[in-house]
Design an enzyme around this catalytic site. Structure first.
Site, mmCIF file in Angstrom:
data_model
loop_
_atom_site.group_PDB
_atom_site.id
_atom_site.type_symbol
_atom_site.label_atom_id
_atom_site.label_comp_id
_atom_site.label_asym_id
_atom_site.label_seq_id
_atom_site.Cartn_x
_atom_site.Cartn_y
_atom_site.Cartn_z
ATOM 1 N N TYR A 333 0.438 -1.294 -0.190
ATOM 2 C CA TYR A 333 0.315 -0.400 -0.245
ATOM 3 C C TYR A 333 0.862 1.569 0.511
ATOM 4 O O TYR A 333 2.167 1.609 0.664
ATOM 5 C CB TYR A 333 -1.325 0.008 1.028
ATOM 6 C CG TYR A 333 -2.353 0.665 1.223
ATOM 7 C CD1 TYR A 333 -2.504 1.931 0.623
ATOM 8 C CD2 TYR A 333 -2.873 1.108 2.500
ATOM 9 C CE1 TYR A 333 -3.368 3.383 0.086
ATOM 10 C CE2 TYR A 333 -3.454 1.628 2.485
ATOM 11 C CZ TYR A 333 -3.943 2.555 1.486
ATOM 12 O OH TYR A 333 -5.326 3.749 1.277
ATOM 13 N N CYS A 334 0.658 2.068 -1.257
ATOM 14 C CA CYS A 334 1.680 3.102 -1.124
ATOM 15 C C CYS A 334 2.795 3.225 -0.874
ATOM 16 O O CYS A 334 4.097 2.956 -2.065
ATOM 17 C CB CYS A 334 0.814 4.590 -0.236
ATOM 18 S SG CYS A 334 1.261 6.185 0.062
ATOM 19 N N LEU A 335 3.291 4.012 -0.433
ATOM 20 C CA LEU A 335 5.311 3.844 0.471
ATOM 21 C C LEU A 335 5.639 1.938 0.618
ATOM 22 O O LEU A 335 6.466 2.105 -0.357
ATOM 23 C CB LEU A 335 5.488 4.159 1.205
ATOM 24 C CG LEU A 335 6.949 5.060 1.504
ATOM 25 C CD1 LEU A 335 7.817 5.265 0.888
ATOM 26 C CD2 LEU A 335 7.300 5.725 3.290
ATOM 27 N N GLY A 337 4.537 -0.110 -1.342
ATOM 28 C CA GLY A 337 3.850 -1.027 -2.510
ATOM 29 C C GLY A 337 4.984 -0.398 -2.650
ATOM 30 O O GLY A 337 5.540 -1.242 -3.856
ATOM 31 N N PHE A 361 -1.639 -0.902 -4.259
ATOM 32 C CA PHE A 361 -2.498 0.034 -3.852
ATOM 33 C C PHE A 361 -2.043 1.909 -4.090
ATOM 34 O O PHE A 361 -0.899 2.038 -3.241
ATOM 35 C CB PHE A 361 -2.970 -0.259 -2.426
ATOM 36 C CG PHE A 361 -3.100 -1.942 -2.210
ATOM 37 C CD1 PHE A 361 -3.808 -2.210 -2.853
ATOM 38 C CD2 PHE A 361 -3.309 -2.358 -0.814
ATOM 39 C CE1 PHE A 361 -4.048 -4.124 -2.897
ATOM 40 C CE2 PHE A 361 -3.170 -3.010 -0.376
ATOM 41 C CZ PHE A 361 -4.266 -4.871 -1.400
#
Length: 606
Positions: A333-335, A337, A361
């Site tokens: 998720y985000c960072l 990812g 994500f």
């Protein structure tokens, strides 16, 4: 005989009581100001500096504006004509003539939801006058020619902050709801609000930290982050949680989730009804999630390589050791990812194929267009930030939280200023805002590397642009099946920027565009049946072409993701359910673990 009302009407406070309350608040404020100034003097605090180059940016704007006086005069005349139209409109409205407004707030603008903003002549005039001024000011500064894009981005961003701050909804005498409350309580709402303001200053140790929610109303493990599980591994950087199965058998490939370390993992496990962790467990996945440590100065030396080795690689080793699986599905998720994609490239260089699929994500991989966060990331601002981090060993969580809040200032700053300080109310208990206020730090060495190598130099997208743990990172060699989910209204990781990252790996890639924003677009359970998502079997070079050829689907992308995972080769294979503690590693403690419970705003374990 007159019947007495059983409900006695609340009496207004006596003027002497009001005066006493004001005097007590004034004395408290004076004491706090004196203490703050004395503390600053002892610490040798110097005058504020322009680390973001805001003054220089607006000096450039002024010179370019003055260089074209004709265009500036045209902008001023255009604004005056709109004012004339507003005056005419207001006069006709006073006479009872129904007319469409000259300026109307954008759809979803909650600042002007009170009926008096439209029905009361004076408040309607102030609202429209503000909207006209705001539009012309924004159009003027954003339409100046000859300014480089980075400077223009700063000008646009901080002009919007200025415009938002001056909204009539943010002042007691020009907000109809606050005005009514002030009259009703003889100003007691403002006294309570000032006390709330002083409380927030005290909690922030001299810095204003606006409370968004009642932080005592929630506790991880009690009413958030409640999905049953066990901590099965721990090192300096992570605790690894394995969740208790809810099905008799599970997919052979376990699911490892890599959350961002810039926030805590339980955004994916807030409540039963919107927990991605619980939903995935209920679908039959053996779910593992990493819970990052909230670092202090002792971890200042931890690098991005450490986050790779002690984070994703350590978690991957542990998942395989516990389950005996030779392949896992991973999601970031985000960072998280960004780190997951880096991990994939590292594993590819090492010919390690344990990650069978990867899901991202709202993840930035190509940072060439980082959105408004780029305003805060240039060489000068990062150098100044590095100086601060080197002195204390980390980036303070409240500073990062403040940056993200500025991206949506009306919703995440000014609405609470009005509620807490003008209306004098306590913030409403809300689990999402509790999570949002539960900020985390970043170690100096790691965060400096991330800002410079990713945001400024954009090295991750370059083949061999980074070398980590002895391996050259080349995303073009990543052939692992990838699923990208982004959100169309995302202000942190703009979807068109995340789309560019989806073009970098060369294996099978599916890109899905969800509705809403960075959080709601991801935390969107099927039962809610909200937002929808767009899919396209093709992956054209341009994001706009993807959307123009996409099909809109109702419901949640979660079900589409589940179908994608199970459609992969060997994706439907199952084994008997895996219970935490049955593997070779012992259980350390119950989920959600101790790492997640440390809150910076209380400086103690919850």
């Amino acid at each position: 005989m007159t019947q007495q009302n059983p409900v006695e009407e609340k009496k207004a406070p006596h003027p002497a009581e009001v005066a006493q309350a004001y005097a007590e608040v004034a004395q408290r404020a004076s004491r706090m100001l004196t203490q703050h100034l004395e503390k600053a003097a002892r610490a040798g605090v110097s005058a504020p500096t322009d680390e973001l180059g805001i003054a220089k940016a607006f000096m450039d704007l002024s010179s370019h504006l003055l260089a074209n006086p004709v265009k500036l005069a045209q902008a001023q005349m255009s604004m005056m004509w709109d004012y004339f139209s507003l005056w005419q409109h207001s006069t006709m409205k006073m006479l009872g003539v129904p007319l469409n407004p000259i300026a109307a707030p954008a759809k979803g603008d909650k600042r002007f939801k009170d009926d008096d903003w439209e029905q009361h002549f004076l408040f309607d005039f102030m609202k429209q006058s503000y909207l006209i001024t705001a539009r012309h000011l924004h159009d003027t500064v954003s339409g100046v020619e000859g300014i480089d894009p980075a400077t223009q981005g700063k000008i646009n961003f901080f002009t919007r902050q200025y415009i938002d701050a001056l909204s009539p909804s943010n002042f007691a005498l020009t907000n109809p709801e606050v005005f009514r409350e002030t009259v009703k309580t003889n100003g007691q709402n403002l006294v309570r609000g000032f006390n709330n303001l002083l409380n927030d200053f005290e909690a922030g140790d001299g810095q204003l930290r606006i409370r968004m929610t009642d932080t005592d109303a929630f506790e991880p493990g009690r009413n958030v982050a409640t999905t049953p599980g066990k901590v099965v591994f721990q090192n300096d950087l992570i605790q690894l949680i394995q969740y208790t199965p809810t099905t008799p058998d599970q997919y052979k490939r376990p699911l490892l989730i890599v959350p961002p370390w810039i926030n805590k993992y339980y955004i994916l496990d807030l409540r039963d009804k919107n927990s991605l962790v619980k939903w995935a467990t209920d679908q039959g996945h053996t779910v593992f999630i990493m819970s990052w440590v909230n670092p202090d100065e002792k971890l200042a030396h931890k690098t991005f390589e450490d986050y790779l080795q002690e984070g994703t690689l350590a978690a991957l080793d542990t998942v395989c050791a516990i389950t005996g699986a030779k392949e896992v599905n991973a999601a970031g998720y985000c960072l998280g990812g960004t780190l997951l994609m880096t991990t994939l490239a590292y594993l590819t260089a090492k010919r390690d194929k344990r990650i069978a699929s990867a899901t991202f994500f709202t993840t930035l991989i190509d940072f060439s267009e980082p959105g408004e966060l780029g305003v805060f990331v240039d060489d000068a601002s990062v150098t100044a930030l590095e100086k601060k981090m080197s002195e204390r060993g980390f980036l303070e969580g409240s500073e990062m939280a403040g940056t993200f809040n500025m991206l949506r200032a009306n919703d995440l700053i000014w609405s609470f200023v009005v509620n807490n300080y003008l209306m004098g109310k306590d913030p409403f208990p809300f689990d999402l805002l509790y999570w949002n206020s539960d900020s985390t730090r970043m170690p100096y060495a790691m965060h400096s590397y991330y800002l410079r190598k990713m945001y400024i130099e954009n090295r991750l997208r370059e083949p061999g642009g980074l070398e980590l743990c002895g391996a050259k990172i080349d995303l073009s060699k990543v052939k692992t099946p990838c699923y990208f989910i982004s959100a169309i209204e995302d202000h942190i990781a703009p979807w068109k920027s995340t789309y560019m990252g989806a073009l970098l790996p060369t294996g099978p890639v599916k890109f899905v565009l969800g509705g809403s924003g960075h959080i709601a677009g991801i935390v969107n359970p099927p039962a809610a049946n909200k937002y929808g998502y767009w899919t396209n079997e093709k992956l054209p070079a341009a994001a706009d072409d993807f959307l123009s050829g996409a099909t809109q689907n109702a419901g949640s992308w979660w079900t589409d993701w589940q179908q994608w995972l199970t459609a992969l080769p060997k994706g439907e294979e199952k084994v008997a359910a895996r219970v935490p503690g049955d593997g070779p590693l012992p259980v350390l403690e119950d989920a959600p673990g101790s790492f997640v419970k440390f809150r910076l705003d209380t400086q103690k374990k919850a």
